[in-house]
Write a protein that holds these residues in place. Sequence first.
Motif, short mmCIF file in Angstrom:
data_model
loop_
_atom_site.label_atom_id
_atom_site.label_comp_id
_atom_site.label_asym_id
_atom_site.label_seq_id
_atom_site.Cartn_x
_atom_site.Cartn_y
_atom_site.Cartn_z
N ASN A 343 0.81 -1.22 0.00
CA ASN A 343 0.00 0.00 0.00
C ASN A 343 0.85 1.27 0.00
O ASN A 343 0.31 2.37 -0.13
CB ASN A 343 -0.93 0.02 1.21
N HIS A 344 2.14 1.12 0.15
CA HIS A 344 3.04 2.27 0.10
C HIS A 344 3.88 2.27 -1.18
O HIS A 344 4.90 2.95 -1.24
CB HIS A 344 3.96 2.25 1.33
N VAL A 345 3.44 1.51 -2.17
CA VAL A 345 4.13 1.42 -3.46
C VAL A 345 3.21 2.00 -4.53
O VAL A 345 2.01 1.71 -4.56
CB VAL A 345 4.50 -0.04 -3.80
N MET A 346 3.76 2.81 -5.44
CA MET A 346 2.96 3.39 -6.52
C MET A 346 2.80 2.36 -7.64
O MET A 346 3.56 2.30 -8.59
CB MET A 346 3.64 4.65 -7.07
N HIS A 347 1.77 1.50 -7.49
CA HIS A 347 1.56 0.42 -8.46
C HIS A 347 0.33 0.64 -9.34
O HIS A 347 0.01 -0.20 -10.17
CB HIS A 347 1.45 -0.92 -7.73
N PHE A 348 -0.38 1.76 -9.15
CA PHE A 348 -1.56 2.09 -9.96
C PHE A 348 -2.61 0.98 -9.95
O PHE A 348 -3.27 0.73 -10.96
CB PHE A 348 -1.17 2.42 -11.40
N GLY A 349 -2.73 0.28 -8.83
CA GLY A 349 -3.74 -0.76 -8.70
C GLY A 349 -3.35 -2.10 -9.28
O GLY A 349 -4.20 -3.00 -9.33
N THR A 350 -2.10 -2.27 -9.67
CA THR A 350 -1.66 -3.53 -10.28
C THR A 350 -0.89 -4.33 -9.25
O THR A 350 0.30 -4.10 -9.01
CB THR A 350 -0.77 -3.25 -11.51
N THR A 351 -1.56 -5.29 -8.61
CA THR A 351 -0.92 -6.16 -7.62
C THR A 351 -0.98 -7.63 -8.04
O THR A 351 -0.57 -8.50 -7.27
CB THR A 351 -1.59 -6.00 -6.25
N THR A 352 -1.49 -7.89 -9.23
CA THR A 352 -1.54 -9.25 -9.76
C THR A 352 -1.01 -9.24 -11.19
O THR A 352 -0.85 -8.18 -11.80
CB THR A 352 -2.97 -9.81 -9.75
N SER A 353 -0.77 -10.42 -11.71
CA SER A 353 -0.34 -10.55 -13.11
C SER A 353 -1.52 -10.87 -14.03
O SER A 353 -1.35 -11.46 -15.09
CB SER A 353 0.72 -11.65 -13.23
N ASN A 354 -2.73 -10.47 -13.62
CA ASN A 354 -3.92 -10.78 -14.41
C ASN A 354 -3.90 -10.14 -15.79
O ASN A 354 -4.47 -10.67 -16.75
CB ASN A 354 -5.19 -10.35 -13.66
N ARG A 355 -3.24 -8.98 -15.90
CA ARG A 355 -3.16 -8.35 -17.22
C ARG A 355 -2.37 -9.24 -18.18
O ARG A 355 -2.76 -9.39 -19.35
CB ARG A 355 -2.50 -6.98 -17.10
N ALA A 356 -1.27 -9.80 -17.71
CA ALA A 356 -0.50 -10.70 -18.55
C ALA A 356 -1.27 -11.98 -18.84
O ALA A 356 -1.24 -12.50 -19.96
CB ALA A 356 0.83 -11.03 -17.88
N GLU A 357 -1.99 -12.49 -17.84
CA GLU A 357 -2.79 -13.70 -18.05
C GLU A 357 -3.88 -13.45 -19.09
O GLU A 357 -4.18 -14.31 -19.93
CB GLU A 357 -3.42 -14.14 -16.73
N GLY A 358 -4.49 -12.27 -19.04
CA GLY A 358 -5.50 -11.94 -20.05
C GLY A 358 -4.91 -11.84 -21.44
O GLY A 358 -5.52 -12.26 -22.42
N ALA A 359 -3.70 -11.27 -21.54
CA ALA A 359 -3.02 -11.21 -22.84
C ALA A 359 -2.71 -12.61 -23.35
O ALA A 359 -2.85 -12.89 -24.55
CB ALA A 359 -1.74 -10.38 -22.71
N HIS A 360 -2.30 -13.52 -22.45
CA HIS A 360 -2.05 -14.90 -22.86
C HIS A 360 -3.33 -15.55 -23.39
O HIS A 360 -3.30 -16.27 -24.40
CB HIS A 360 -1.54 -15.72 -21.67
N ALA A 361 -4.44 -15.32 -22.69
CA ALA A 361 -5.70 -15.93 -23.11
C ALA A 361 -6.13 -15.45 -24.49
O ALA A 361 -6.59 -16.24 -25.32
CB ALA A 361 -6.79 -15.61 -22.08
N SER A 362 -5.96 -14.15 -24.76
CA SER A 362 -6.29 -13.62 -26.09
C SER A 362 -5.42 -14.24 -27.17
O SER A 362 -5.89 -14.56 -28.27
CB SER A 362 -6.14 -12.10 -26.09
N LEU A 363 -4.14 -14.42 -26.87
CA LEU A 363 -3.22 -15.00 -27.84
C LEU A 363 -3.59 -16.44 -28.15
O LEU A 363 -3.65 -16.86 -29.32
CB LEU A 363 -1.79 -14.93 -27.30
N LYS A 364 -3.89 -17.22 -27.11
CA LYS A 364 -4.22 -18.63 -27.33
C LYS A 364 -5.59 -18.80 -28.01
O LYS A 364 -5.80 -19.74 -28.76
CB LYS A 364 -4.20 -19.37 -26.00
N LYS A 365 -6.49 -17.88 -27.74
CA LYS A 365 -7.79 -17.93 -28.41
C LYS A 365 -7.63 -17.71 -29.90
O LYS A 365 -8.32 -18.33 -30.71
CB LYS A 365 -8.72 -16.87 -27.81
N MET A 366 -6.70 -16.85 -30.28
CA MET A 366 -6.46 -16.62 -31.70
C MET A 366 -5.69 -17.77 -32.33
O MET A 366 -5.95 -18.15 -33.48
CB MET A 366 -5.71 -15.30 -31.89
N LEU A 367 -4.75 -18.37 -31.59
CA LEU A 367 -3.95 -19.47 -32.14
C LEU A 367 -4.79 -20.75 -32.31
O LEU A 367 -4.53 -21.54 -33.22
CB LEU A 367 -2.77 -19.76 -31.22
#
Length: 544
Positions: A343-367
């Motif tokens: 809570n004392h780190v400027m992370h802009f609300g990003t505390t998980t790797s869900n953004r990367a996981e979502g990008a992976h899902a989009s890539l595999k859906k296209m492949l």
Amino acid sequence: MLGCEKHGKYVPYRDPDLVEGTRTQKTECPFRLKGRPMKNGTDRDWRLKVMEGAHNHEPARSLLGHNFVGRLNSEEKEQVEKMSKSWVLPRKMLLTLKENNPLNLTTISQIYGACKRLRKSLRGSLTEMQHLLKKLDGDKYVHFERHELGSEVIRDVFWAHPNAIKLFNTFPYVVIMDCTYKTNKYKIPLLEIVGLTSTDKTYSIAFYYIVNEGTDDYVWALECMKSLLADQAMLPKVIVTDRDLALLSAAKQSLPNTSHLLCLWHINKCVLAKCKLYVGTDDFAELVMGKWGEVVDAATVEEFEVQWMQLFNMCKDKYSNFTSYCSTTWLVHKEKFAKAWTNHVMHFGTTTSNRAEGAHASLKKMLRDCKGDLATSWDASHSLTCNRHTEILASFERSIHRIDHIFMCPFYTNIRGFVSNKCLQLLDAEHIRMKSYGRCDCLLRETHELPCGCELAGYERISYEAIYPFWKRLSWEHVPEPVADTISNHICGMNHGDMQPEVEALTHYFSSLDTGGQSMVRRKLQLLFINCSYFYVNQSYFRK
């Protein structure tokens, strides 16, 4: 000579003894016709002679399933080629062809065959790696390769889109790294590095085919990523990953001043799995997981210690294995995921790797499958990257020209249209929360660098200067001027001698490039300097 499709005898392609699982339509049918153009006739006048008019099989009941009548004509081949480049599913290609021509007798296997021949024709005589590098050069990607020691075999490939480099130079604050698998037939992991924009959109910074997930491989990837920045002082403030020990070590080496966070979603998932294994699935297990959530969500270090001791005392008698797992596996990294520290780190609300996981899902859906080659994975990533850039540009324009009605009050006059809509939404939620509860924990200022509730209470109109520059950037053209790094200064500061014209020409060429081109040239000069230094050291050693 015209014959039946069942004419002739099957000839094995490879092993004559391998007959299991193979099929043939050949029955040595004797039916044959002989055609010859008439001497005194036109081009359409032919003389046909029946050489053998009998078949040795029953006539076909339907033409469906017969390859000859299901062949694609030139117009249909062109349609399939366009749809294949647009990543249309083969079954939808077939539906489109049949809608355009109800008499079409093509089958799905012929569509697959046509797509395979198209990919093969595009590659030509090139190897898969040569084809991939050709595609990277054709679309002006910045890419780096690493060879096997003492050979010409390429081991690793790192690439970044030119516009992704602009976005990275504009929004370098938070970086999420995660590997995905099953994207190619060689089972090579694909490391994707993503970031986020002021409009809360995810963009891919770079991709990396990583053969071995070792510390030196991740260090090389991070160094390549750092070389994409025009200003080496603007390194990422936060990096978010899972608990990969090699990646943790590499980030500590390459980004020592960057806050490293571990994905909280993965941590909770692992702890839940161990809780089911050691504690069970009864009501007490739910109580244990609830207490673990309180440990993670503790607002202060003192509260964290109190909550952990309560959890430890709950499980120490019968479930010491569970507390031992939590202590030795996760609590040694508590500063990287517990809210008392994050809570004392400027992370802009990003505390998980869900953004990367979502990008992976989009890539595999296209492949659609993992049977493609390296170039196929690149094609999918390229298409997704271009689509994301279009959406990001649209989000910038919406933040400037389309304002929600709730932000039309005088309170937002100074910042309306100059910051992203996501920023306005966060400020509005904090303003409402302050009115409802009347107390402020300053969390928004700590994690998002935005005015928190106690600051907003003192404003009649929110000050533009109180907003962090991240939220004001609504274009990826905000690229800082490139500065020379240590190696570049060393190269440019040495005695040039007869190389002065070449150095001046290189300097002029470097200044004419965009950010992506400058990053690639700088990286090549660094590698050249390192290789020359290595050669000089070896030569000195051999002289001795």
